[in-house]
Design an enzyme around this catalytic site. Structure first.
Site, PDB file in Angstrom:
ATOM      1  CG  ASP A 282      -2.046   0.801   0.834  1.00  0.00           C
ATOM      2  OD1 ASP A 282      -3.216   0.619   1.549  1.00  0.00           O
ATOM      3  OD2 ASP A 282      -1.933   1.855   0.193  1.00  0.00           O
TER       4      ASP A 282
HETATM    5  C1  GLC Z   1      -4.069   4.280  -0.091  1.00  0.00           C
HETATM    6  C2  GLC Z   1      -5.214   3.310   0.280  1.00  0.00           C
HETATM    7  C3  GLC Z   1      -5.340   2.064  -0.837  1.00  0.00           C
HETATM    8  C4  GLC Z   1      -5.268   2.794  -2.118  1.00  0.00           C
HETATM    9  C5  GLC Z   1      -3.759   3.321  -2.115  1.00  0.00           C
HETATM   10  C6  GLC Z   1      -3.376   4.127  -3.694  1.00  0.00           C
HETATM   11  O1  GLC Z   1      -3.652   4.775   0.960  1.00  0.00           O
HETATM   12  O2  GLC Z   1      -4.976   2.574   1.416  1.00  0.00           O
HETATM   13  O3  GLC Z   1      -6.648   1.536  -0.858  1.00  0.00           O
HETATM   14  O4  GLC Z   1      -5.245   2.007  -3.259  1.00  0.00           O
HETATM   15  O5  GLC Z   1      -3.362   4.281  -1.354  1.00  0.00           O
HETATM   16  O6  GLC Z   1      -4.145   5.430  -3.655  1.00  0.00           O
END
Ligand code: GLC
Length: 752
Positions: A282
């Site tokens: 993430d």
């Molecule tokens: C965010 C979220 C995730 C998302 C990623 C990219 O922090 O936790 O669900 O896909 O970053 O935006």
């Protein structure tokens, strides 16, 4: 056409050695390999060229330079095909290895056409509907220049204080599994290489929904059994449906951050499940190993994440920064680096990017596919079928189209909060407001008065007076209240899951007028409905319904659509009951209604039950369940037992009912929930029509994760229901026979 691609087909494609990819790997430098494992926010397309054009241009040029140097493998959340083509040309024509970029994005419930939030769509109890909306989402997102969806979010959430409840399918793993698989199928379509197919990414792996206290990014400390029985099944279902990437989560699990969790990312994901896709972290979750206190520095964070099983690093840049050196020092084996690169390149190839780097980057499709009327029609259908009717005192609903209506509340004409969280690519101006939808449905739009009454979280000067006046002049008050879109989604945990005080005050004032009150609840989670909101004449849970909000609400209000959705999350009596979920354990002192309260598992203020339980929802029709029938009182170890009932529409209106089979394992080697959903069927019945609904029960349906972390079933007595909710119905019992047990009565558990 909805196509079911098995994991086997998808996985096989990734198993064989591919000469083209092996040839690339042989020629790539360590830095180019680390580059393929680096995904960054797409500032080439992300930035609005009209603001600070020089600064933005400079940032875009810097990023293009990185792409040209082969230091980036994917970009995410960029908008528009034009910018994507610039970046793709840089990667696939100007870089040394000419490896195309993959473009990812968070397209959680629609791209330009926005569907209900996933929690709302789960209320439909129609996975096929979710597959259809996911398919349209993929058509639009690929038209917009994306290949890779950071969805579906499949976290099971049992604490409604957590803001990301909105993104998932609620509190039940069975429902969650079906919606996870349906959305994956929708995103990936018939073949991953098709220009309108997307790589699906079930997230956040894993157990992110179990954060303590429902507080965002908080610690997750759960038993290995709960991890495997509640939080992992939707991921497994998503992979079995063909998902080929997954995203490691921010949270720790029992002391080990998921993004550095070898047990999770390698032993379970690859060792037990045979997953062949790739794992992406993430957003900077690898760098956050330092903040967790699990890595001493960035280099160690990169090493720990990579060696645990994270193939791609999102946004931190740690892999391009440190992997080449970690390989040179021998701390990361070159073979491991090559294995991760191989995983990513194979999926780029499976997406068709080596054949055509400009797949999904077609300006003509962007112009055509983002405004197809049939997409809006599906959005309206999905929205209607996601609305849950909780209450309808004296059948105040549906309304006649000549009703004099006072539509009151901050969401009456609001446009900003129709789409809900995670709608990065939508245009608020294209959505239908509640007021517009109702006005369009009335015989005469002048029958509608609209008064804001209060702001979202603060009173409005004169707002209540104006609202009361409008109410007094109307036949019915429609109260458009609830949560704003930034009370849900990431980093939006709430301590007090109620309608904001200013809106509650408005509701109390309107209740005092004595006019019939219909609540149109806007919500991204279950709420504790209180006072005049709870006591309203009718309550419709309308979630965040997306582009067709107003039309869908009007369809239900005026009876063009008969509400058929059921709650995927329990609505508690009080916020303090969180975490609350229907499939809770019995405890040693269960509080049984009608029995003594003292020294029982309950709160002083309230019994530990829901105001509106999981699986509950009303219709404008009424349905009757006959007593259930069992095909026998024993279930042989390898046999099948059929449980059935007859459901009758006892009203004068056609409608849909969701029949839900639940079981309860009375005695087991680990304590078991009071109920477990084991299926559901949504049936449409004409007035007076009856239908026999039956469900087969096999030993596999009775399994749970035992002490040794294996799925097991144990002989013994089970309760079984077929009911309209997780608290309704009358159970019958049966006994699962031991493997070699003929029909001998077991002394341990007499079945009644
Ligand atoms: C965010 C979220 C995730 C998302 C990623 C990219 O922090 O936790 O669900 O896909 O970053 O935006």
């Amino acid at each position: 056409m909805l196509v079911h691609v098995s994991l086997g087909q998808a996985q096989t494609a990734l198993d064989s050695r591919d000469p083209q990819i092996e040839g690339l790997i042989e020629r790539m430098t360590l830095e180019e390999k680390a580059g393929q494992l680096t995904v960054l926010a797409d500032e080439i397309r992300l930035l609005n060229p009209n603001t600070n054009p020089d600064a933005n241009r400079r940032r875009a040029d810097e990023l293009l330079k990185e792409v040209r140097a082969g230091r980036v493998g994917a970009l995410f959340n960029g908008r528009g095909v034009e910018g994507a083509r610039v970046a793709q040309r840089t990667a696939s024509e100007e870089s040394r290895m000419k490896i195309p970029l993959m473009f990812g994005g968070d397209v959680i419930h629609g791209y330009r056409t926005v569907f209900p939030i996933p929690l709302g769509e789960a209320a439909s109890f129609e996975p096929v509907l979710a597959e259809r909306t996911a398919r349209v989402t993929a058509i639009e997102a690929t038209a917009g220049g994306l290949h890779w969806n950071f969805a579906p979010m499949v976290d099971i959430a049992r604490d409604q204080r957590w803001g990301r409840v909105a993104e998932g399918a609620g509190e039940d793993a069975y429902l969650g599994k079906l919606f996870a698989a349906a959305r994956v199928r929708g995103y990936r379509g018939e073949h991953l290489a098709n220009a309108d197919s997307m790589l699906a990414t079930p997230k956040h792996f894993a157990a992110y929904g179990a954060v303590a206290g429902g507080m965002e990014y908080n610690t997750v400390d759960i038993s290995p059994q709960t991890l495997r029985e509640v939080h992992l099944p939707p991921f497994k279902a998503a992979f079995d449906a063909g998902a080929l990437s997954t995203m490691s989560s921010f949270n720790e699990i029992n002391g080990v951050p998921a993004t550095a969790n070898y047990e999770l990312l390698t032993k379970i994901l690859r060792g037990e499940w045979g997953f062949k896709g790739f794992v992406v972290s993430d957003y900077t979750s690898d760098m956050e190993l330092i903040a967790h206190g699990y890595a001493a520095n960035e280099r160690e964070a990169a090493k720990l994440a990579f060696l645990a099983g994270v193939d791609m690093s999102m946004q931190s840049g740690l892999y391009i920064e440190h992997l080449p050196d970690l390989v040179k020092s021998g701390e990361v084996p070159l073979a491991a680096l090559d294995r991760s690169v191989r995983r990513v390149l194979r999926i780029k190839k499976a997406l068709g990017l080596f054949d055509d780097p400009y797949r999904s980057l077609d300006p003509a499709r962007e112009a055509a596919d983002l405004k197809r009327p049939e997409h809006r029609a599906l959005a309206r259908e999905a929205a209607r079928r996601s609305i849950v009717l909780l209450k309808n005192r004296q059948n105040v609903l549906p309304l006649a189209r000549d009703t004099k209506i006072a539509l009151i509340g901050p969401f009456a004409e609001d446009r900003l909060h129709l789409h809900g969280p995670w709608t990065l690519f939508a245009n608020d101006q294209e959505a239908v407001t509640v007021a517009d939808g109702i006005a369009a449905a009335l015989e005469d739009p002048t029958l509608l008065q609209v008064v804001q009454g209060s702001s979202f979280e603060t009173p409005l000067r004169g707002g209540i007076d104006a609202a009361v006046q409008a109410a007094n002049e109307a036949d019915v008050v429609l109260l458009a209240i609830g949560e704003t879109h930034d009370m849900s989604g990431e980093a939006q945990s709430r301590t007090d899951i109620v309608v904001p005080a200013a809106q509650q005050m408005l509701a109390e004032a309107l209740a005092a007028t004595g006019k019939p009150i219909v609540v149109l609840l806007r919500n991204g989670r279950a709420l504790a409905l209180q006072g005049a909101v709870r006591d309203a004449d009718a309550i419709l849970v309308t979630w965040f319904l997306g582009s067709e909000t107003g039309n869908a609400i009007a369809d239900v209000l005026f009876g063009a659509a008969n509400p058929s959705a059921r709650l995927p999350v329990s609505f508690p009596i009080e916020p303090g009951q969180q975490p609350f979920y229907y499939n809770h354990k019995r405890t040693g002192r269960p509080f049984i209604k009608g029995e003594a309260r003292e020294f029982k598992a309950r709160y002083r203020e309230v019994p530990n039950e829901a105001l509106y339980p999981f699986g509950f929802g009303l219709s404008y029709s009424t349905f009757e369940y006959a007593p259930i029938n069992l095909s026998g009182t024993t279930l042989p170890w390898d046999g099948k037992l059929t449980v059935s009932t007859r459901i009758t529409n006892t009203s004068d209106r056609a409608g849909e009912e969701v029949a839900q089979p639940y079981i309860h394992d009375r005695v087991a080697s680990l304590t078991r929930p009071v109920r477990e959903l084991k299926g559901f069927r949504k049936v449409k019945l004409e007035p007076g029509e009856s239908i026999e609904v039956s469900f087969a029960i096999r030993r596999a349906d009775l399994e749970f994760v035992g002490r040794d972390l294996k799925w097991i079933a144990e002989p013994g007595v089970f309760d079984v229901w077929i009911a309209p909710s997780s608290v309704a119905g009358t159970a019958k019992t049966f006994r699962l026979l031991a493997e070699h047990d003929a029909a001998a009565t077991s002394a341990r558990t007499g079945a009644d």
